[in-house]
Design an enzyme around this catalytic site. Structure first.
Site, PDB file in Angstrom:
ATOM      1  N   GLU A 133       0.837  -1.223   0.000  1.00  0.00           N
ATOM      2  CA  GLU A 133       0.000   0.000   0.000  1.00  0.00           C
ATOM      3  C   GLU A 133       0.859   1.255   0.000  1.00  0.00           C
ATOM      4  OE1 GLU A 133      -3.765   0.045   1.907  1.00  0.00           O
ATOM      5  OE2 GLU A 133      -3.971  -2.130   1.748  1.00  0.00           O
TER       6      GLU A 133
HETATM    7  N1  CAA Z   1      -5.860  12.400  -3.454  1.00  0.00           N
HETATM    8  C1  CAA Z   1      -6.355  12.913  -4.611  1.00  0.00           C
HETATM    9  N2  CAA Z   1      -5.578  13.181  -5.693  1.00  0.00           N
HETATM   10  C2  CAA Z   1      -4.277  12.905  -5.597  1.00  0.00           C
HETATM   11  C3  CAA Z   1      -3.701  12.356  -4.435  1.00  0.00           C
HETATM   12  C4  CAA Z   1      -4.546  12.104  -3.335  1.00  0.00           C
HETATM   13  N3  CAA Z   1      -4.074  11.583  -2.183  1.00  0.00           N
HETATM   14  N4  CAA Z   1      -2.360  12.195  -4.648  1.00  0.00           N
HETATM   15  C5  CAA Z   1      -2.110  12.624  -5.896  1.00  0.00           C
HETATM   16  N5  CAA Z   1      -3.268  13.043  -6.472  1.00  0.00           N
HETATM   17  C6  CAA Z   1      -3.431  13.629  -7.801  1.00  0.00           C
HETATM   18  C7  CAA Z   1      -2.575  14.891  -7.912  1.00  0.00           C
HETATM   19  O1  CAA Z   1      -3.291  16.012  -7.428  1.00  0.00           O
HETATM   20  C8  CAA Z   1      -2.325  14.976  -9.393  1.00  0.00           C
HETATM   21  O2  CAA Z   1      -3.497  15.481 -10.014  1.00  0.00           O
HETATM   22  P1  CAA Z   1      -3.362  16.617 -11.158  1.00  0.00           P
HETATM   23  O3  CAA Z   1      -2.478  16.000 -12.202  1.00  0.00           O
HETATM   24  O4  CAA Z   1      -4.771  16.825 -11.563  1.00  0.00           O
HETATM   25  O5  CAA Z   1      -2.716  17.770 -10.484  1.00  0.00           O
HETATM   26  C9  CAA Z   1      -2.201  13.512  -9.814  1.00  0.00           C
HETATM   27  O6  CAA Z   1      -2.891  12.760  -8.796  1.00  0.00           O
HETATM   28  C10 CAA Z   1      -0.781  13.047  -9.919  1.00  0.00           C
HETATM   29  O7  CAA Z   1      -0.129  13.282  -8.669  1.00  0.00           O
HETATM   30  P2  CAA Z   1       1.435  13.224  -8.475  1.00  0.00           P
HETATM   31  O8  CAA Z   1       2.074  14.133  -9.487  1.00  0.00           O
HETATM   32  O9  CAA Z   1       1.727  13.457  -7.036  1.00  0.00           O
HETATM   33  O10 CAA Z   1       1.754  11.716  -8.913  1.00  0.00           O
HETATM   34  P3  CAA Z   1       3.107  10.899  -8.935  1.00  0.00           P
HETATM   35  O11 CAA Z   1       3.169  10.157 -10.199  1.00  0.00           O
HETATM   36  O12 CAA Z   1       4.243  11.772  -8.534  1.00  0.00           O
HETATM   37  O13 CAA Z   1       2.836   9.771  -7.809  1.00  0.00           O
HETATM   38  C11 CAA Z   1       2.818   8.818  -5.644  1.00  0.00           C
HETATM   39  C12 CAA Z   1       2.556  10.033  -6.539  1.00  0.00           C
HETATM   40  C13 CAA Z   1       2.400   9.297  -4.265  1.00  0.00           C
HETATM   41  C14 CAA Z   1       4.254   8.385  -5.648  1.00  0.00           C
HETATM   42  C15 CAA Z   1       1.891   7.643  -6.090  1.00  0.00           C
HETATM   43  O14 CAA Z   1       2.314   7.118  -7.347  1.00  0.00           O
HETATM   44  C16 CAA Z   1       1.833   6.527  -5.082  1.00  0.00           C
HETATM   45  O15 CAA Z   1       1.063   6.602  -4.119  1.00  0.00           O
HETATM   46  N6  CAA Z   1       2.616   5.461  -5.278  1.00  0.00           N
HETATM   47  C17 CAA Z   1       2.541   4.276  -4.444  1.00  0.00           C
HETATM   48  C18 CAA Z   1       1.610   3.293  -5.045  1.00  0.00           C
HETATM   49  C19 CAA Z   1       1.002   2.397  -4.025  1.00  0.00           C
HETATM   50  O16 CAA Z   1       0.704   2.780  -2.911  1.00  0.00           O
HETATM   51  N7  CAA Z   1       0.762   1.165  -4.425  1.00  0.00           N
HETATM   52  C20 CAA Z   1       0.144   0.237  -3.577  1.00  0.00           C
HETATM   53  C21 CAA Z   1      -0.596  -0.775  -4.375  1.00  0.00           C
HETATM   54  S1  CAA Z   1      -1.903  -1.506  -3.516  1.00  0.00           S
HETATM   55  C22 CAA Z   1      -1.270  -2.691  -2.547  1.00  0.00           C
HETATM   56  O17 CAA Z   1      -0.139  -2.724  -2.146  1.00  0.00           O
HETATM   57  C23 CAA Z   1      -2.356  -3.585  -2.141  1.00  0.00           C
HETATM   58  C24 CAA Z   1      -2.120  -4.922  -1.702  1.00  0.00           C
HETATM   59  O18 CAA Z   1      -2.279  -5.878  -2.434  1.00  0.00           O
HETATM   60  C25 CAA Z   1      -1.903  -5.129  -0.261  1.00  0.00           C
END
Ligand code: CAA
Length: 377
Positions: free
Chosen positions: A361
């Site tokens: 996550e």
């Molecule tokens: N809420 C709403 N919108 C959001 C947001 C949030 N928390 N975070 C980002 N956004 C939006 C941004 O506002 C942006 O929108 P605009 O383009 O309209 O401005 C867009 O999303 C892109 O945001 P970023 O530029 O910040 O995106 P990024 O590519 O730099 O990535 C990151 C950000 C936080 C690294 C994200 O990719 C991330 O969370 N990565 C981790 C992935 C993850 O958690 N994977 C887990 C998989 S599930 C799992 O593990 C389940 C399982 O089986 C147990």
């Protein structure tokens, strides 16, 4: 500030505690060894109302608040983090539907969970882990359908779920803005589970690859708009990460209780090792860290329940609680010494289970990025 729980929350916590001590804890080591849950466990959890935790009341779910859910995941994590992971994946998969589902989509998706079936959230791919926006699975519109092609990796419940939320890119040239979420039912032609992962910990949970080979699904199964998938994934992870924190707190609590009990029983140099100050320091640190992690988890859930922005607090809760689980379980092994390293006691399982909390996550490195971004920009 009110640190009391409502009578309903206390009743839920107690109900899960009783269920866990009867149906999960006694079998946790056996399930760890087998690499699967006991065959009848999900049916029993369904009967106890533990499978469809985030389904709203209007769709025949329990309709409970995030803090109540966290209390339940804490107790499940205390019993077995693998089992807790499997049911928490149901909550993770439910949120995209809660957030963006139409009435029809909610009826379809939640009917599975209300029937005691498992769900899976399929975002991660071999090449898209922390960089979730780089999903390569494609979704091509064809008349009233979409055709999905690609491979998903490390999907919790992947091999045992009946209903899935799959993220695919419907507009490759748009990159992250092409990401789109779809509901996919098990049995859809071309949709199969691939390799099952042999994991270090949380071994009771199923983790699988998913293969999508020309999977045709109706456009009516698309959640939200085309290109809205990344936002849906982020909103979902905001909601679900405190539950990873809750499982971590429960896991740390179990390791702590074992270390305390053992330290009082184990005699060295003619007295219980609990009487030695270096052991006491470890016990005190464990207690402090668990207490802090627990409060951070509860606060993030309380903010969600009160409709406050909570992205930062969700990441803080997940990150701190996962680091706490790793530290506390490692120290518990230390307190138990050679017995901690042996499979005779559950300490080594706790330590193996804890590691994933810092990885799934969103790794704890990604949580720190989210926290810093919310502070700096
Ligand atoms: N809420 C709403 N919108 C959001 C947001 C949030 N928390 N975070 C980002 N956004 C939006 C941004 O506002 C942006 O929108 P605009 O383009 O309209 O401005 C867009 O999303 C892109 O945001 P970023 O530029 O910040 O995106 P990024 O590519 O730099 O990535 C990151 C950000 C936080 C690294 C994200 O990719 C991330 O969370 N990565 C981790 C992935 C993850 O958690 N994977 C887990 C998989 S599930 C799992 O593990 C389940 C399982 O089986 C147990």
């Amino acid at each position: 500030m009110d640190f009391n729980f409502t009578p309903d929350q206390l009743a839920l916590k107690k109900m899960v505690q009783d269920f866990v001590s009867k149906e999960i804890t006694p079998y946790a080591l056996e399930m760890d060894k087998a690499g699967a849950m006991k065959p009848d466990l999900i049916t029993k959890m369904d009967e106890a109302g533990l499978v469809n935790l985030v389904v709203p009341e209007e769709y025949d779910g329990p309709g409970v608040d995030a803090l109540s859910i966290a209390l339940m995941y804490e107790e499940l994590g205390r019993g077995c983090a693998g089992v807790a992971t499997s049911v928490a994946a149901n909550s993770l998969a439910s949120y995209p539907v809660v957030v963006k589902g139409t009435d029809e989509q909610k009826k379809l998706f939640f009917s599975y969970l209300n029937d005691g079936k498992l769900a899976a959230f399929a975002l991660t791919e071999p090449g898209a882990g922390s960089d979730a926006g780089s999903v390569a699975t494609s979704a091509v519109k064809d008349g009233d359908d979409y055709v999905l092609n690609g491979t998903k990796a490390f999907i919790t419940n992947g091999g045992i779920a009946d209903i899935f939320v799959i993220f695919a890119n419907a507009r490759k040239s748009a990159g992250i803005r092409g990401l789109t979420a779809f509901i996919v039912e098990k049995g859809t032609p071309g949709f199969t589970a691939g390799k099952k992962e042999e994991k270090m910990g949380i071994r009771a949970s199923n983790t699988c690859e998913l293969i999508l080979d020309n999977v045709r699904i109706p456009a009516a199964n698309r959640l939200g708009r085309e290109g809205e998938g990344f936002k849906i994934a982020m909103l979902t992870l905001d909601a679900a990460r405190p539950f990873v924190g809750a499982v971590s707190v429960g896991l740390a609590q179990a390791a702590f209780e074992l270390a305390v009990k053992y330290s009082k029983e184990r005699q060295q140099f003619g007295k219980p090792i609990a009487s030695f100050q270096l052991v006491q320091a470890m016990i005190a640190d464990m207690a402090m860290q668990i207490e802090a992690a627990r409060l951070l988890v509860y606060k993030a859930c309380w903010m969600k329940a009160n409709d406050m922005p909570y992205t930062k607090e969700s990441a803080i809760a997940k990150c701190y609680a996962a680091d706490t689980a790793m530290k506390v379980t490692t120290d518990a092994v230390q307190v138990l010494g050679g017995y901690g390293y042996s499979k005779e006691y559950p300490a080594e399982k706790y330590m193996r289970d804890a590691k994933i909390m810092q990885i799934y996550e969103g790794t704890n490195q990604i949580q720190r990025l989210v926290i810093a971004n919310n502070i700096l920009y």
